[in-house]
Motif scaffolding. Structure first.
Motif, PDB file in Angstrom:
ATOM      1  N   UNK A 137      53.095  73.918  50.917  1.00 60.20           N
ATOM      2  CA  UNK A 137      52.468  72.846  50.137  1.00 60.20           C
ATOM      3  C   UNK A 137      53.051  72.804  48.731  1.00 60.20           C
ATOM      4  N   UNK A 185      56.323  71.142  48.769  1.00 58.46           N
ATOM      5  CA  UNK A 185      56.147  69.703  48.951  1.00 58.46           C
ATOM      6  C   UNK A 185      55.749  69.050  47.632  1.00 58.46           C
ATOM      7  N   UNK A 186      54.775  69.708  46.961  1.00 62.37           N
ATOM      8  CA  UNK A 186      54.287  69.157  45.704  1.00 62.37           C
ATOM      9  C   UNK A 186      55.427  69.099  44.699  1.00 62.37           C
ATOM     10  N   UNK A 189      57.742  66.302  45.479  1.00 65.06           N
ATOM     11  CA  UNK A 189      57.197  64.991  45.128  1.00 65.06           C
ATOM     12  C   UNK A 189      57.278  64.755  43.626  1.00 65.06           C
ATOM     13  N   UNK A 216      59.254  62.102  41.376  1.00 66.93           N
ATOM     14  CA  UNK A 216      58.563  61.257  40.419  1.00 66.93           C
ATOM     15  C   UNK A 216      59.251  61.241  39.067  1.00 66.93           C
ATOM     16  N   UNK A 235      67.067  41.456  50.464  1.00 69.17           N
ATOM     17  CA  UNK A 235      65.762  42.037  50.741  1.00 69.17           C
ATOM     18  C   UNK A 235      65.670  43.492  50.315  1.00 69.17           C
ATOM     19  N   UNK A 236      66.759  44.232  50.486  1.00 66.98           N
ATOM     20  CA  UNK A 236      66.650  45.675  50.253  1.00 66.98           C
ATOM     21  C   UNK A 236      66.977  46.076  48.829  1.00 66.98           C
ATOM     22  N   UNK A 245      65.892  45.516  45.729  1.00 64.99           N
ATOM     23  CA  UNK A 245      64.924  45.981  44.739  1.00 64.99           C
ATOM     24  C   UNK A 245      64.310  47.305  45.154  1.00 64.99           C
ATOM     25  N   UNK A 246      64.066  47.455  46.447  1.00 63.92           N
ATOM     26  CA  UNK A 246      63.533  48.727  46.927  1.00 63.92           C
ATOM     27  C   UNK A 246      64.544  49.835  46.653  1.00 63.92           C
ATOM     28  N   UNK A 295      64.345  50.542  42.891  1.00 59.95           N
ATOM     29  CA  UNK A 295      63.075  51.134  42.473  1.00 59.95           C
ATOM     30  C   UNK A 295      62.954  52.562  42.985  1.00 59.95           C
ATOM     31  N   UNK A 348      56.972  42.149  36.433  1.00 55.11           N
ATOM     32  CA  UNK A 348      56.094  42.621  37.499  1.00 55.11           C
ATOM     33  C   UNK A 348      56.778  43.662  38.376  1.00 55.11           C
ATOM     34  N   UNK A 349      58.028  43.445  38.701  1.00 55.21           N
ATOM     35  CA  UNK A 349      58.734  44.406  39.553  1.00 55.21           C
ATOM     36  C   UNK A 349      59.244  45.597  38.753  1.00 55.21           C
ATOM     37  N   UNK A 350      59.060  45.578  37.434  1.00 60.95           N
ATOM     38  CA  UNK A 350      59.425  46.706  36.562  1.00 60.95           C
ATOM     39  C   UNK A 350      60.922  47.001  36.576  1.00 60.95           C
TER      40      UNK A 350
END
Lengths: 339, 420
Positions: free
Chosen positions: A7, A10-11, A14, A18, A84-85, A87-88, A91, A111-113
């Motif tokens: 765990x 994993x943390x 993540x 971030x 389509x892909x 911006x993802x 981001x 809005x999409x930052x």
């Protein structure tokens, strides 16, 4: 015991993901390459040749940034993205910057930052139709079948244009430019709509470009430019000022041919000196070295050279400078000063 | 003599939770459950807080904003001013109609091919084997694209109809173009209108009253026809003679429907070439046809194998016994083999239906605006709400799949062997 270690890992993973967004410049330097999102293939703007080497107007921006940051314009990993892909991909951190004829709009910026680094091409949405269709204006397209690339501002402009003119149409959404081309040439749609630059580029690849015409209506404003993620202002500054350096270089007459000579010693023009790092330390303020801009210009030349080489009137794409001429020649291409 | 004390009489101690075998497994399960819940809670919380840090907290407000894009195939009224929620609903209906059409044709084709694969005719059996192996061993996305490419490259464009290079079929009623097929549509001159649900909200829904009335009368006719059949069965059981009922049964179904169609004033609206495209008639888009054909052919190959397996699982003694009783081959198949084979066929058939429905999400490859194309496509792209739209999309596909399996399980229960 084992579980908690799992765990914990994993943390950590993540959180690491971030915070990875915090220092893009360090990430790029650590990776030794710039991950740049480009289009899946649009002649003149971003297209891989038979050897897999990317070239084009948008690609040149990626190479200039790589040269400024890493000292080598070839240290770029090009990531083809669809409408389509893209911006993802940006981001999520899959790419460090996106140079893919992307329109600067309010919602994308706010809005999409994302952070738009500037405009490298002033475009507008147009329509291409076969001459045999006998249409001379987009307003005559009532009931026509229109091919559009999905995931772009194009489909929103299209809906607005037809609604405002009170005429109907049948939209055929398509994922990539090449599929759209196939459908358009087979006659599965009457007209193809995208940015006028994209139309010119697509038309140039046709077997007989003269059978097709771009209709006179330009139905939208499409300022295209490179963009980065919101929140890493330093990285945003690097991309913005690299683009500005290319634009300023054209204005000041610094070309790929004479940039080495100008960079070797301070000349008479203080702005050229500041730009190329022979006076002051603008590069240091960006977290780069003094010669960053000189390297960026050396890769593909200044803005004007990049334009003429990839999409200018002497290329098959054949786009005149028009709005994209330098402001000194009546265009809109304008950079904030280097001081 | 010392009596062995009964432990349960002594009251409950907490240590028993761990050392008493009666409670231990329960304790472990509860701890594991808490662990799992905590883990998922932590994951969700982490995602939500990370998104909040990014400045994109999870919220569904975007569903109420105008979608601003157009959708080509609309089963309900929709304009670009409608909300994202309505756009998603239109997409959902497009998914459902594709899945529904696909499941029906795949079943019909699959059963026919599965039975033919067991044919004693060498050529027929081999051709069917070839079909099955070709279709199920090539990815369905390729089939979709192949069918679509064939349609757009080989069929005539609408302008070819104007210049006379192509012409309509069946007395100018059907037009086959590379943009799709136009067939006449049934219209009613004395229509009962629509029954509008949900007022003017995003989920507003108009149900054609004409259709409702026709369906009620059709089902009434089928019900009456079954009564006649039951009656005939009864007479056959009592006297051994079966009265001729086919014309009674057929007319009970056809005449009421014909009468109501006449009352409603049925007429056909023919497609006509106007401007760039045909107008009028029912328009089946090239993308819908390509998906429908490709998904049906692909899934039919799998269903055919299920059918073959089911038939082969019925012991040979059954068909031999039926032959010994003098029952013809086709009746042996329909009365003896298939009812038993169905029990084996249906459970895997459910998964094939689910597969077809999920495969329909490949629709964007040919520009068909299904749920993936609207909610998880353009809406996602224009609003930038990846997590929300994808979660919603997943929930909807899950709901569709669960609905299909519950219906099929209900059917399975009704045909499965009732053991005594």
């Amino acid at each position: 015991m084992k579980k908690s270690a799992f765990l914990g890992t994993l943390a950590a993973a993540t959180f690491a993901a971030g915070f990875a967004a915090a220092g893009t410049l360090d990430d790029v330097k650590a990776a030794g390459e710039l991950k740049c999102g480009v289009s899946t293939g649009l002649a003149g703007f971003a297209l891989a040749d038979a050897n897999g080497v990317w070239d084009g107007f948008d690609v040149a921006v990626c190479r200039a940034v790589a040269a400024a940051v890493l000292g080598d314009g070839s240290k770029v990993k090009f990531v083809p993205t669809t409408g389509k892909t893209r911006f993802t991909a940006l981001a999520s951190g899959e790419i460090d910057m996106l140079a893919r004829n992307t329109t600067w709009t309010f919602s994308r910026d706010v809005d999409l930052k994302f952070e738009f680094a500037g405009v490298n091409y002033y475009d507008g949405q147009g329509f291409m139709a076969p001459k045999a269709l006998g249409v001379s204006s987009a307003k005559e397209l009532d009931g026509a079948t229109v091919c559009i690339q999905t995931g772009t501002t194009t489909e929103l402009n299209l809906a607005d244009f037809f609604r405002a003119n009170g005429i109907s149409y049948d939209p055929v959404p398509i994922e990539t430019n090449s599929e759209a081309q196939a459908q358009y040439l087979a006659g599965a749609c009457d007209v193809y709509t995208t940015d006028a630059s994209g139309l010119a580029s697509t038309r140039a690849t046709f077997e007989s470009p003269d059978d097709h015409m771009v209709l006179p209506e330009i139905v939208s404003k499409e300022p295209l430019g490179p963009l980065v993620r919101h929140g890493d202002n330093n990285w945003g500054d690097i991309v913005r000022w690299t683009l500005n350096a290319l634009i300023t270089a054209e204005e000041l007459g610094v070309t790929s041919a004479n940039v080495a000579q100008h960079s070797s010693e301070a000349g008479k023009n203080p702005e050229v000196n500041r730009l190329l790092g022979t006076e002051g330390d603008l590069g240091g303020m960006l977290g780069l070295d003094k010669a960053w801009a000189s390297r960026a210009i050396a890769v593909n030349g200044n803005y004007g050279e990049i334009f003429e080489k990839n999409i200018g009137v002497n290329t098959p794409i054949g786009i005149a400078r028009g709005l994209n001429a330098s402001w000194t020649e009546g265009g809109l291409i304008y950079s904030a000063p280097f001081r | 003599m010392t009596a062995i004390p009964d432990p349960s009489k002594k009251g409950f101690k907490f240590s028993q939770l761990l050392y008493d075998t009666r409670y231990r497994s329960m304790t472990i399960q509860i701890i594991a459950l808490f662990g799992i819940l905590l883990f998922f809670g932590w994951l969700i919380n982490n995602t939500a807080s990370n998104l909040a840090t990014l400045g994109k907290p999870i919220q569904f407000k975007f569903l109420g904003e105008p979608a601003s894009y157009d959708i080509n195939q609309r089963l309900l009224d929709y304009t670009s001013r409608d909300t994202h929620l309505r756009a998603s609903l239109i997409g959902l209906l497009n998914t459902l109609i594709l899945a529904f059409m696909g499941c029906i044709t795949a079943t019909v084709l699959g059963v026919a091919i599965g039975v033919m694969r067991l044919s004693k005719n060498w050529l027929v059996a081999r051709v069917m084997t070839l079909y099955i192996e070709t279709f199920r061993n090539i990815p369905v996305l390729l089939w979709i694209i192949i069918v679509f490419s064939i349609m757009i490259e080989t069929m005539p464009t609408p302008s070819a109809f104007r210049s006379g290079e192509a012409s309509m079929m069946l007395y100018d009623s059907i037009a086959i173009t590379n943009r799709g097929v136009y067939v006449p549509e049934p219209l009613f001159s004395r229509s009962l209108g629509d029954w509008n649900l949900f007022g003017t909200s995003s989920l507003r829904f108009g149900i054609s009253l004409d259709l409702v009335v026709i369906l009620i009368i059709l089902f009434g006719g089928i019900f009456a026809s079954r009564k006649v059949k039951k009656n005939a069965d009864k007479i056959q059981n009592e006297t051994g003679m079966r009265p001729t009922t086919w014309w009674k049964r057929l007319s009970l179904i056809i005449f009421p429907v014909a009468i109501i169609l006449w009352i409603l004033g049925l007429y056909l609206g023919y497609p006509e070439l106007k401007g760039f495209n045909f107008k009028g008639g029912t328009y089946m888009r090239n993308s819908l046809i390509a998906l429908w054909v490709a998904l049906s052919l692909y899934t039919a190959a799998f269903i055919a194998e299920n059918v073959r397996a089911g038939i082969q699982a019925v012991s040979k003694g059954q068909s031999e016994a039926a032959h010994a009783l003098g029952i013809s081959s086709s009746r042996t198949m329909s009365l003896v083999i298939l009812p038993q084979a169905l029990r084996i066929i249906i459970p895997p058939l459910i998964s094939q239906y689910l597969n077809l429905t999920k495969n329909s999400s490949l629709a964007i490859a040919v520009g068909y605006m299904d749920l993936t194309g609207t909610l998880m496509g353009i809406t996602l792209n224009q609003t930038g709400r990846e997590l929300e739209t994808v979660l919603m999309g997943m929930a909807v596909y899950l709901a569709i799949s669960l609905a299909i399996s519950s219906v099929m399980n209900w059917y399975n229960n009704s045909v499965k062997l009732v053991e005594r």
